[in-house]
Design a protein around this motif. Structure first.
Motif, PDB file in Angstrom:
ATOM      1  N   GLU A 167      22.974  10.831   8.533  1.00  0.00           N
ATOM      2  CA  GLU A 167      21.846  11.148   9.402  1.00  0.00           C
ATOM      3  C   GLU A 167      20.834  12.028   8.682  1.00  0.00           C
ATOM      4  O   GLU A 167      21.147  12.712   7.705  1.00  0.00           O
ATOM      5  N   VAL A 168      19.604  12.000   9.203  1.00  0.00           N
ATOM      6  CA  VAL A 168      18.585  12.947   8.759  1.00  0.00           C
ATOM      7  C   VAL A 168      18.070  13.659  10.001  1.00  0.00           C
ATOM      8  O   VAL A 168      17.710  13.036  10.988  1.00  0.00           O
ATOM      9  N   ARG A 169      18.087  14.981   9.941  1.00  0.00           N
ATOM     10  CA  ARG A 169      17.828  15.794  11.125  1.00  0.00           C
ATOM     11  C   ARG A 169      16.907  16.954  10.753  1.00  0.00           C
ATOM     12  O   ARG A 169      16.989  17.527   9.666  1.00  0.00           O
ATOM     13  N   GLY A 170      16.014  17.313  11.649  1.00  0.00           N
ATOM     14  CA  GLY A 170      15.131  18.450  11.426  1.00  0.00           C
ATOM     15  C   GLY A 170      14.607  19.010  12.738  1.00  0.00           C
ATOM     16  O   GLY A 170      14.306  18.251  13.667  1.00  0.00           O
ATOM     17  N   ARG A 171      14.515  20.334  12.805  1.00  0.00           N
ATOM     18  CA  ARG A 171      14.013  20.993  14.017  1.00  0.00           C
ATOM     19  C   ARG A 171      12.687  21.684  13.696  1.00  0.00           C
ATOM     20  O   ARG A 171      12.533  22.306  12.653  1.00  0.00           O
ATOM     21  N   ILE A 172      11.744  21.567  14.618  1.00  0.00           N
ATOM     22  CA  ILE A 172      10.412  22.135  14.432  1.00  0.00           C
ATOM     23  C   ILE A 172      10.410  23.615  14.812  1.00  0.00           C
ATOM     24  O   ILE A 172      10.872  23.989  15.896  1.00  0.00           O
ATOM     25  N   THR A 173       9.905  24.443  13.907  1.00  0.00           N
ATOM     26  CA  THR A 173       9.706  25.856  14.225  1.00  0.00           C
ATOM     27  C   THR A 173       8.207  26.150  14.226  1.00  0.00           C
ATOM     28  O   THR A 173       7.413  25.399  13.665  1.00  0.00           O
TER      29      THR A 173
ATOM     30  N   ILE B 186       0.849  -1.195   0.000  1.00  0.00           N
ATOM     31  CA  ILE B 186       0.000   0.000   0.000  1.00  0.00           C
ATOM     32  C   ILE B 186       0.883   1.243   0.000  1.00  0.00           C
ATOM     33  O   ILE B 186       1.904   1.313   0.688  1.00  0.00           O
ATOM     34  N   GLY B 187       0.495   2.251  -0.783  1.00  0.00           N
ATOM     35  CA  GLY B 187       1.273   3.481  -0.829  1.00  0.00           C
ATOM     36  C   GLY B 187       0.427   4.667  -1.225  1.00  0.00           C
ATOM     37  O   GLY B 187      -0.760   4.529  -1.535  1.00  0.00           O
ATOM     38  N   TYR B 188       1.009   5.845  -1.180  1.00  0.00           N
ATOM     39  CA  TYR B 188       0.350   7.064  -1.655  1.00  0.00           C
ATOM     40  C   TYR B 188       1.377   7.904  -2.404  1.00  0.00           C
ATOM     41  O   TYR B 188       2.581   7.777  -2.186  1.00  0.00           O
ATOM     42  N   HIS B 189       0.898   8.751  -3.283  1.00  0.00           N
ATOM     43  CA  HIS B 189       1.774   9.617  -4.070  1.00  0.00           C
ATOM     44  C   HIS B 189       1.936  10.935  -3.317  1.00  0.00           C
ATOM     45  O   HIS B 189       0.960  11.644  -3.073  1.00  0.00           O
ATOM     46  N   GLY B 190       3.177  11.273  -2.950  1.00  0.00           N
ATOM     47  CA  GLY B 190       3.438  12.470  -2.167  1.00  0.00           C
ATOM     48  C   GLY B 190       3.822  13.662  -3.024  1.00  0.00           C
ATOM     49  O   GLY B 190       3.598  13.699  -4.231  1.00  0.00           O
ATOM     50  N   ARG B 191       4.447  14.640  -2.384  1.00  0.00           N
ATOM     51  CA  ARG B 191       4.787  15.909  -3.045  1.00  0.00           C
ATOM     52  C   ARG B 191       6.304  16.051  -3.115  1.00  0.00           C
ATOM     53  O   ARG B 191       6.970  16.267  -2.088  1.00  0.00           O
ATOM     54  N   SER B 192       6.858  15.938  -4.319  1.00  0.00           N
ATOM     55  CA  SER B 192       8.311  15.957  -4.468  1.00  0.00           C
ATOM     56  C   SER B 192       8.916  17.318  -4.153  1.00  0.00           C
ATOM     57  O   SER B 192      10.069  17.415  -3.727  1.00  0.00           O
ATOM     58  N   GLY B 193       8.146  18.393  -4.345  1.00  0.00           N
ATOM     59  CA  GLY B 193       8.678  19.736  -4.143  1.00  0.00           C
ATOM     60  C   GLY B 193       8.956  20.097  -2.708  1.00  0.00           C
ATOM     61  O   GLY B 193       9.611  21.111  -2.443  1.00  0.00           O
ATOM     62  N   THR B 194       8.473  19.280  -1.763  1.00  0.00           N
ATOM     63  CA  THR B 194       8.728  19.578  -0.352  1.00  0.00           C
ATOM     64  C   THR B 194       9.661  18.554   0.290  1.00  0.00           C
ATOM     65  O   THR B 194       9.737  18.450   1.508  1.00  0.00           O
ATOM     66  N   VAL B 195      10.384  17.789  -0.538  1.00  0.00           N
ATOM     67  CA  VAL B 195      11.465  16.949  -0.022  1.00  0.00           C
ATOM     68  C   VAL B 195      12.664  17.858   0.251  1.00  0.00           C
ATOM     69  O   VAL B 195      13.100  18.605  -0.639  1.00  0.00           O
ATOM     70  N   VAL B 196      13.177  17.832   1.470  1.00  0.00           N
ATOM     71  CA  VAL B 196      14.243  18.756   1.873  1.00  0.00           C
ATOM     72  C   VAL B 196      15.416  17.977   2.456  1.00  0.00           C
ATOM     73  O   VAL B 196      15.264  16.852   2.951  1.00  0.00           O
ATOM     74  N   VAL B 197      16.582  18.596   2.419  1.00  0.00           N
ATOM     75  CA  VAL B 197      17.778  17.950   2.919  1.00  0.00           C
ATOM     76  C   VAL B 197      17.848  18.047   4.439  1.00  0.00           C
ATOM     77  O   VAL B 197      17.292  18.965   5.059  1.00  0.00           O
ATOM     78  N   SER B 198      18.520  17.086   5.031  1.00  0.00           N
ATOM     79  CA  SER B 198      18.741  17.062   6.476  1.00  0.00           C
ATOM     80  C   SER B 198      19.266  18.402   6.970  1.00  0.00           C
ATOM     81  O   SER B 198      20.124  19.022   6.343  1.00  0.00           O
ATOM     82  N   GLY B 199      18.750  18.847   8.094  1.00  0.00           N
ATOM     83  CA  GLY B 199      19.139  20.126   8.674  1.00  0.00           C
ATOM     84  C   GLY B 199      18.189  21.257   8.357  1.00  0.00           C
ATOM     85  O   GLY B 199      18.235  22.308   9.008  1.00  0.00           O
ATOM     86  N   THR B 200      17.302  21.058   7.364  1.00  0.00           N
ATOM     87  CA  THR B 200      16.310  22.076   7.038  1.00  0.00           C
ATOM     88  C   THR B 200      15.258  22.139   8.137  1.00  0.00           C
ATOM     89  O   THR B 200      14.730  21.106   8.562  1.00  0.00           O
ATOM     90  N   GLU B 201      14.960  23.350   8.620  1.00  0.00           N
ATOM     91  CA  GLU B 201      13.934  23.483   9.648  1.00  0.00           C
ATOM     92  C   GLU B 201      12.560  23.145   9.081  1.00  0.00           C
ATOM     93  O   GLU B 201      12.270  23.396   7.905  1.00  0.00           O
ATOM     94  N   VAL B 202      11.711  22.573   9.915  1.00  0.00           N
ATOM     95  CA  VAL B 202      10.370  22.155   9.513  1.00  0.00           C
ATOM     96  C   VAL B 202       9.356  23.068  10.199  1.00  0.00           C
ATOM     97  O   VAL B 202       9.271  23.096  11.426  1.00  0.00           O
TER      98      VAL B 202
END
Length: 415
Positions: free
Chosen positions: A406-412, A156-172
């Motif tokens: 690693e993959v890292r992200g901080r919530i703002t 099972i899967g869903y089609h996501g949004r490629s334009g909001t794939v971001v590199v590790s360290g990008t704030e979310v």
């Protein structure tokens, strides 16, 4: 390598270093003295400018490496991937190349890392039986079977949004949207209050296909270049209100984080394992038990660690995933949907059998009813300022480890 063994040159790392010559993941970086991104490979705590070295040594592959993205290399195909990897291993291990290679190393701490490839399409799956059963028990506690009737028959899967794939360290940025609790008379709009993570592995497609063409299980490694850690950030309150009947949308599309490093499949040969035993007969196109596929195990033994603000909260094992990346790729194309260079597909949340191996806060806190006790307070879901870090390693040759970036992200706060 212990914390006491600081690496002072690119070559003085122990044989068992997890980012040694047996690994060499690919990324895209900008040196401190330049504003031009270029392809690099990681060796210990250094990054090698792959295009510059290839040009200096007269490599036939200099053109695909002297680019600001991995896409040209991805599109070149498996034979080129193998040749380039063999050349890189030679360049960083053989003394004869050292004088030419050394000037093209950059300290990892001094470079900027970028999204390593241009994402074409993004698809996310739901391949962990443990995760699917946990979710079923949370939301359908009275159901006779916590799995949906189709779960054991197709990925099972869903089609996501490629334009909001971001590199590790990008704030979310905390997403806003509609939500409606069961006790609310009408929906309300505002920032998500149930922001979650999903510990996943992403697979990066290199060789494309034509519209109408399908990819057989045996051809997985002809099309997929490598893998990366992936965090499929999820706003559970937005998702719960919107997903019936068409599935995830705004609750998922605001951000998906991936590592800055793509680990080539060739670095993970020792990590290949058989997937869990199948409990239901599969249709022929998904059947990975055939004579043709003997000796081609489809699973990977990856050990993931999830930390919130530096505190480990889970260690999900990828070896338990019911559906393999090969089956996902085949199912994704069985209707004739074409692949493009740079397609990314996620494994779905990785969860093991125990509570300490669950790959989302939805499961770890049982939908918020059992908050986690962290050093800086309780967490049912993520708060502004929280930083989530995912790391992983796999068995390598001769007892070594292959570490994934690693993959890292901080919530703002919501805007």
């Amino acid at each position: 390598m212990s914390e006491q063994q600081a690496q002072t040159t690119p070559f003085d790392l122990p044989e068992d270093h997890p980012f040694g010559p047996h690994n060499l993941p690919y990324g895209v970086f900008t040196p401190a003295e330049s504003d031009a991104p270029r392809v690099g490979v990681r060796l210990g705590d250094y990054v090698l400018d792959a295009g510059a070295v290839a040009a200096a040594l007269g490599s036939a592959h200099a053109a695909v490496l002297a680019r600001p993205s991995l896409n040209p290399l991805l599109a070149a195909g498996r034979a080129t991937w193998t040749e380039v990897r063999a050349a890189l291993i030679s360049w960083v291990t053989e003394e004869a190349h050292r004088a030419i290679v050394t000037p093209h190393f950059h300290a990892l701490a001094d470079v900027s890392l970028h999204l390593p490839f241009e994402v074409a399409d993004y698809v996310d799956f739901y391949a962990s039986e443990n995760h699917a059963r946990n979710v079923g028990q949370i939301f359908r506690p009275d159901a006779e079977d916590s799995l949906t009737p189709n779960w054991k028959h197709l990925p099972i899967g869903y089609h996501g949004r490629s334009g909001t794939v971001v590199v590790s360290g990008t704030e979310v940025v905390r997403p806003s949207g509609q939500r409606k609790a069961p006790t609310d008379p009408t929906p309300v709009f505002g920032p998500s209050v149930r922001l979650d993570i999903e510990a996943e592995v992403g697979f990066v497609v290199g060789v494309p296909t034509q519209l109408g063409e399908t990819v057989a299980l045996a051809d997985f490694r002809e099309h997929v270049f490598g893998l990366t850690l992936l965090n499929d950030w999820s706003a559970r309150d937005i998702q719960a209100w919107e997903y019936v009947p068409l599935g995830p949308f705004l609750g998922k599309s605001f951000a998906t984080s991936v590592s800055a490093w793509i680990t080539p499949l060739e670095a993970l040969e020792e990590a290949r394992i058989a997937p869990p035993a199948r409990t239901h007969a599969l249709l022929p196109y998904l059947d990975d038990t055939t004579e043709e596929l003997k000796g081609e195990p489809g699973g990977y033994d990856l050990r993931i660690t999830v930390a919130i603000n530096g505190h480990t909260v889970s260690e999900p094992p990828f070896s338990t995933m019911y559906w393999t990346a090969a089956q996902q790729l085949t199912h994704m194309t069985v209707n004739g949907a074409s692949l493009r260079t740079g397609d990314l597909y996620g494994s779905g949340t990785v969860s093991g059998e125990t509570e300490a191996e669950r790959g989302s806060l939805l499961e770890l806190t049982w939908n918020g009813k059992q908050p986690l006790e962290l050093p800086d307070g309780k967490r049912a879901f993520l708060e502004d300022g929280d930083e989530v870090t995912m790391t992983a390693w796999a068995p390598g040759p001769n007892g070594t480890r292959v570490e994934l970036g690693e993959v890292r992200g901080r919530i703002t706060g919501a805007r």
